[in-house]
Design an enzyme around this catalytic site. Structure first.
Site, PDB file in Angstrom:
ATOM      1  N   ALA A  12     110.848  57.276  22.284  1.00 26.78           N
ATOM      2  CA  ALA A  12     110.397  58.245  22.479  1.00 26.78           C
ATOM      3  C   ALA A  12     110.862  59.644  22.224  1.00 26.78           C
ATOM      4  O   ALA A  12     111.482  60.009  23.233  1.00 26.78           O
ATOM      5  CB  ALA A  12     108.858  58.757  23.694  1.00 26.78           C
TER       6      ALA A  12
ATOM      7  N   THR B  86     121.283  58.675  19.183  1.00 27.98           N
ATOM      8  CA  THR B  86     121.298  58.638  17.678  1.00 27.98           C
ATOM      9  C   THR B  86     123.135  59.264  17.933  1.00 27.98           C
ATOM     10  O   THR B  86     123.819  59.752  18.636  1.00 27.98           O
ATOM     11  CB  THR B  86     120.953  60.848  17.644  1.00 27.98           C
ATOM     12  OG1 THR B  86     121.484  61.201  16.156  1.00 27.98           O
ATOM     13  CG2 THR B  86     120.665  61.498  18.548  1.00 27.98           C
ATOM     14  N   ASP B  87     123.227  59.701  16.908  1.00 26.90           N
ATOM     15  CA  ASP B  87     124.866  60.173  17.159  1.00 26.90           C
ATOM     16  C   ASP B  87     124.537  61.476  16.530  1.00 26.90           C
ATOM     17  O   ASP B  87     126.779  61.278  16.867  1.00 26.90           O
ATOM     18  CB  ASP B  87     125.746  59.194  15.413  1.00 26.90           C
ATOM     19  CG  ASP B  87     124.730  60.038  14.117  1.00 26.90           C
ATOM     20  OD1 ASP B  87     123.980  60.760  14.058  1.00 26.90           O
ATOM     21  OD2 ASP B  87     125.041  59.517  12.805  1.00 26.90           O
ATOM     22  N   GLU B  88     124.371  62.000  16.372  1.00 19.41           N
ATOM     23  CA  GLU B  88     123.655  63.535  16.976  1.00 19.41           C
ATOM     24  C   GLU B  88     124.544  64.149  18.021  1.00 19.41           C
ATOM     25  O   GLU B  88     125.152  65.268  18.223  1.00 19.41           O
ATOM     26  CB  GLU B  88     123.020  64.593  16.430  1.00 19.41           C
ATOM     27  CG  GLU B  88     122.743  63.514  14.910  1.00 19.41           C
ATOM     28  CD  GLU B  88     121.632  64.826  14.151  1.00 19.41           C
ATOM     29  OE1 GLU B  88     121.478  65.932  14.787  1.00 19.41           O
ATOM     30  OE2 GLU B  88     120.832  64.954  13.772  1.00 19.41           O
TER      31      GLU B  88
ATOM     32  N   LEU C 110     115.721  64.557   5.504  1.00 18.06           N
ATOM     33  CA  LEU C 110     115.617  64.782   4.070  1.00 18.06           C
ATOM     34  C   LEU C 110     115.403  63.983   2.749  1.00 18.06           C
ATOM     35  O   LEU C 110     114.803  64.478   1.500  1.00 18.06           O
ATOM     36  CB  LEU C 110     117.922  65.106   4.028  1.00 18.06           C
ATOM     37  CG  LEU C 110     118.672  64.811   2.413  1.00 18.06           C
ATOM     38  CD1 LEU C 110     118.001  66.452   1.550  1.00 18.06           C
ATOM     39  CD2 LEU C 110     119.478  64.319   2.357  1.00 18.06           C
TER      40      LEU C 110
ATOM     41  N   TYR D 296     118.538  70.162  19.480  1.00 17.48           N
ATOM     42  CA  TYR D 296     117.940  68.571  18.940  1.00 17.48           C
ATOM     43  C   TYR D 296     119.283  67.397  19.868  1.00 17.48           C
ATOM     44  O   TYR D 296     118.868  66.436  21.524  1.00 17.48           O
ATOM     45  CB  TYR D 296     117.495  67.784  17.910  1.00 17.48           C
ATOM     46  CG  TYR D 296     118.075  66.782  18.192  1.00 17.48           C
ATOM     47  CD1 TYR D 296     116.814  65.575  18.217  1.00 17.48           C
ATOM     48  CD2 TYR D 296     118.988  65.749  17.024  1.00 17.48           C
ATOM     49  CE1 TYR D 296     116.611  64.040  18.601  1.00 17.48           C
ATOM     50  CE2 TYR D 296     118.471  64.298  17.308  1.00 17.48           C
ATOM     51  CZ  TYR D 296     117.554  63.606  17.196  1.00 17.48           C
ATOM     52  OH  TYR D 296     118.141  62.414  17.712  1.00 17.48           O
TER      53      TYR D 296
ATOM     54  N   ARG E   3     126.821  62.032   6.075  1.00 22.11           N
ATOM     55  CA  ARG E   3     125.991  61.598   6.896  1.00 22.11           C
ATOM     56  C   ARG E   3     126.073  60.210   6.340  1.00 22.11           C
ATOM     57  O   ARG E   3     127.002  59.516   5.464  1.00 22.11           O
ATOM     58  CB  ARG E   3     124.246  61.709   6.779  1.00 22.11           C
ATOM     59  CG  ARG E   3     123.945  63.106   7.267  1.00 22.11           C
ATOM     60  CD  ARG E   3     124.304  64.003   8.478  1.00 22.11           C
ATOM     61  NE  ARG E   3     124.190  64.679   8.697  1.00 22.11           N
ATOM     62  CZ  ARG E   3     124.718  66.051   9.024  1.00 22.11           C
ATOM     63  NH1 ARG E   3     125.804  65.953   8.399  1.00 22.11           N
ATOM     64  NH2 ARG E   3     124.394  67.354   9.444  1.00 22.11           N
TER      65      ARG E   3
ATOM     66  N   ALA F 227     121.436  68.360  22.595  1.00 20.45           N
ATOM     67  CA  ALA F 227     122.002  68.591  23.277  1.00 20.45           C
ATOM     68  C   ALA F 227     120.701  67.779  24.208  1.00 20.45           C
ATOM     69  O   ALA F 227     121.386  67.298  25.404  1.00 20.45           O
ATOM     70  CB  ALA F 227     121.636  70.073  23.499  1.00 20.45           C
TER      71      ALA F 227
ATOM     72  N   PHE G 233     108.234  57.194  13.273  1.00 17.17           N
ATOM     73  CA  PHE G 233     109.511  56.054  11.680  1.00 17.17           C
ATOM     74  C   PHE G 233     109.878  55.093  12.444  1.00 17.17           C
ATOM     75  O   PHE G 233     109.760  53.875  11.884  1.00 17.17           O
ATOM     76  CB  PHE G 233     110.113  56.723  11.667  1.00 17.17           C
ATOM     77  CG  PHE G 233     111.125  56.676  10.081  1.00 17.17           C
ATOM     78  CD1 PHE G 233     111.098  55.946   9.512  1.00 17.17           C
ATOM     79  CD2 PHE G 233     112.369  56.773  10.448  1.00 17.17           C
ATOM     80  CE1 PHE G 233     111.682  55.311   8.422  1.00 17.17           C
ATOM     81  CE2 PHE G 233     113.332  57.229   9.157  1.00 17.17           C
ATOM     82  CZ  PHE G 233     112.615  55.873   8.232  1.00 17.17           C
TER      83      PHE G 233
ATOM     84  N   ASN H 197     125.233  64.344   0.987  1.00 16.46           N
ATOM     85  CA  ASN H 197     123.345  64.877   0.944  1.00 16.46           C
ATOM     86  C   ASN H 197     123.495  65.053  -0.362  1.00 16.46           C
ATOM     87  O   ASN H 197     122.240  64.719  -0.717  1.00 16.46           O
ATOM     88  CB  ASN H 197     123.206  66.518   1.914  1.00 16.46           C
ATOM     89  CG  ASN H 197     122.795  65.626   3.469  1.00 16.46           C
ATOM     90  OD1 ASN H 197     122.686  64.795   3.590  1.00 16.46           O
ATOM     91  ND2 ASN H 197     122.806  66.968   4.274  1.00 16.46           N
TER      92      ASN H 197
ATOM     93  N   PRO I 106     115.310  71.193  -1.696  1.00 17.58           N
ATOM     94  CA  PRO I 106     115.845  71.903  -0.890  1.00 17.58           C
ATOM     95  C   PRO I 106     117.373  71.677  -0.148  1.00 17.58           C
ATOM     96  O   PRO I 106     117.052  70.301  -0.123  1.00 17.58           O
ATOM     97  CB  PRO I 106     114.936  72.309   0.421  1.00 17.58           C
ATOM     98  CG  PRO I 106     114.209  71.486   0.001  1.00 17.58           C
ATOM     99  CD  PRO I 106     114.157  70.727  -0.852  1.00 17.58           C
TER     100      PRO I 106
ATOM    101  N   LYS J  21     118.957  65.027  24.116  1.00 20.07           N
ATOM    102  CA  LYS J  21     119.644  63.445  23.674  1.00 20.07           C
ATOM    103  C   LYS J  21     120.511  62.876  23.748  1.00 20.07           C
ATOM    104  O   LYS J  21     120.427  62.291  25.001  1.00 20.07           O
ATOM    105  CB  LYS J  21     119.474  63.343  21.898  1.00 20.07           C
ATOM    106  CG  LYS J  21     118.289  62.864  20.646  1.00 20.07           C
ATOM    107  CD  LYS J  21     117.345  62.600  21.961  1.00 20.07           C
ATOM    108  CE  LYS J  21     117.627  60.483  20.992  1.00 20.07           C
ATOM    109  NZ  LYS J  21     116.177  60.185  21.851  1.00 20.07           N
TER     110      LYS J  21
END
Length: 344
Positions: free
Chosen positions: A81, A133-135, A199, A159, A223, A161, A11, A258, A214, A163
């Site tokens: 990637a 990522t900000d995560e 989402l 995920y 977010r 962790a 993406f 969300n 959902p 990154k």
């Protein structure tokens, strides 16, 4: 002068490649493993360009990566990637460790060997830009200040962790070996060509298919939403102007729950493609059991990149989400193909 872009059929990576080739006469070698979320259709506008070379391979395939570096002599590597879907990381974390950790390590080692063999002037100009990522920063309370670049890492999913581990490797290769690296940590992206598992594209696709929309838990997870073309402009800015070894947070200054995002999508679809049976798409909203370890709030403080590099987003959430919904309506054949790919 050439760029190597990894994860180029995903993406964000594909957006960077399309945007770069539309604006610059610099060749791009793009590499992608073409897993379920990577598809050559995202690169269709540039596949016939004489400035674009596509290579089907993983960043973990050191023989292929070394050959690309030796043959094309890129001035920079831009690493998109990654395995990136939190839900999939919960169900199958090993793929995330292999790509995001082991793959990044192997790419770094190839880059280091290549960089060390360059003439001094080219060594000084070379860059390895790692997109993250900000995560990795964990979760925020409702009144906490947004994430800054110096915040402690507290990843809460397989995920994030994986990154976080890749970010640490990039930092270590700079401090230990001197590899000239740059790191960006972005907020939630959205826009055209978004694979329909996240989402926003999921809700657009499900709405049009008459399926439930959902929403996890109470839908109040917050977010910071960033239009993908703004993000790729920021990456190019960091690549050209960023200070070696630095991290830059990239955000859209658009905090939204969300549930509010889903409702806005429904409102736009009600306007742009009303339901045949009447009523609002919002009638399809369905609350589902929250996923394990779901972070409550992310928010990016993007003042550093604005202050030091003069970048700020061009799109508001309202303008960006309208462009996104309209693109999905205009490209329903692509959407159907990706939904089939997702569900295989």
């Amino acid at each position: 002068m050439t760029l190597l872009v990894t994860g180029s059929a995903g993406f964000i990576g594909s957006c960077f490649v399309r945007q770069h080739l539309a604006q610059y006469a610099e060749p791009v070698v793009s590499l992608d493993a073409l897993t379920y979320a990577g598809h050559l259709s995202t690169l269709a506008p540039v596949m016939d360009s004489p400035l674009h070379t596509f290579v089907h391979a993983s960043i973990g395939d050191t023989a292929v990566v070394r050959k690309i570096l030796d043959t094309h002599q890129p001035r920079a590597i831009v690493n998109f990637a990654a395995e990136s879907h939190v839900d999939r990381s919960i169900l199958g974390p090993e793929a995330f460790v292999q790509t995001n950790v082991v793959g990044t390590y192997r790419l770094l080692e190839c880059a280091r060997a290549y960089w060390m063999g360059l003439p001094k002037a080219q060594q000084a100009a070379f860059r390895f830009l790692h997109v993250s990522t900000d995560e990795v920063y964990g979760t925020l309370g409702p009144d906490d200040a947004p994430f800054v670049e110096t915040r402690r890492y507290e990843p809460n999913s397989p995920y994030s962790a994986s990154k976080a581990a890749s970010d640490h490797l990039v930092r270590a290769w700079h401090h230990t070996y001197g590899l000239p690296v740059l790191t960006t940590n972005c907020s939630n992206n959205y826009g055209p060509y978004h694979f329909p598992e996240k989402l926003i594209p999921l809700c657009i696709c499900n709405a049009l298919a008459g399926k439930p929309l959902p929403v996890y838990g109470d839908g109040q997870q917050i977010r910071d939403w960033l239009f993908v073309e703004d993000h790729t402009r920021a990456i190019r800015t960091v690549l050209e102007q960023g200070a070696v070894g630095e991290t830059y947070n990239v955000g859209g200054w658009n905090e939204m729950a969300n549930l509010d995002v889903v409702r806005l999508i429904c409102t736009l679809l009600d306007e742009l493609m009303p339901r045949a049976q009447g009523g609002s798409y919002a009638e399809q909203i369905q609350f589902v059991t929250d996923r394990p370890g779901h972070d409550r709030r992310y928010a990016i403080d993007a003042r550093k990149i604005e202050r030091e590099l003069a970048w700020k987003p061009e799109e508001t959430f309202e303008t960006g989400i309208r462009k996104t919904v309209q693109w999905f309506l205009n490209n329903q054949d692509w959407v159907a193909q990706m939904v089939q790919r997702r569900d295989q």
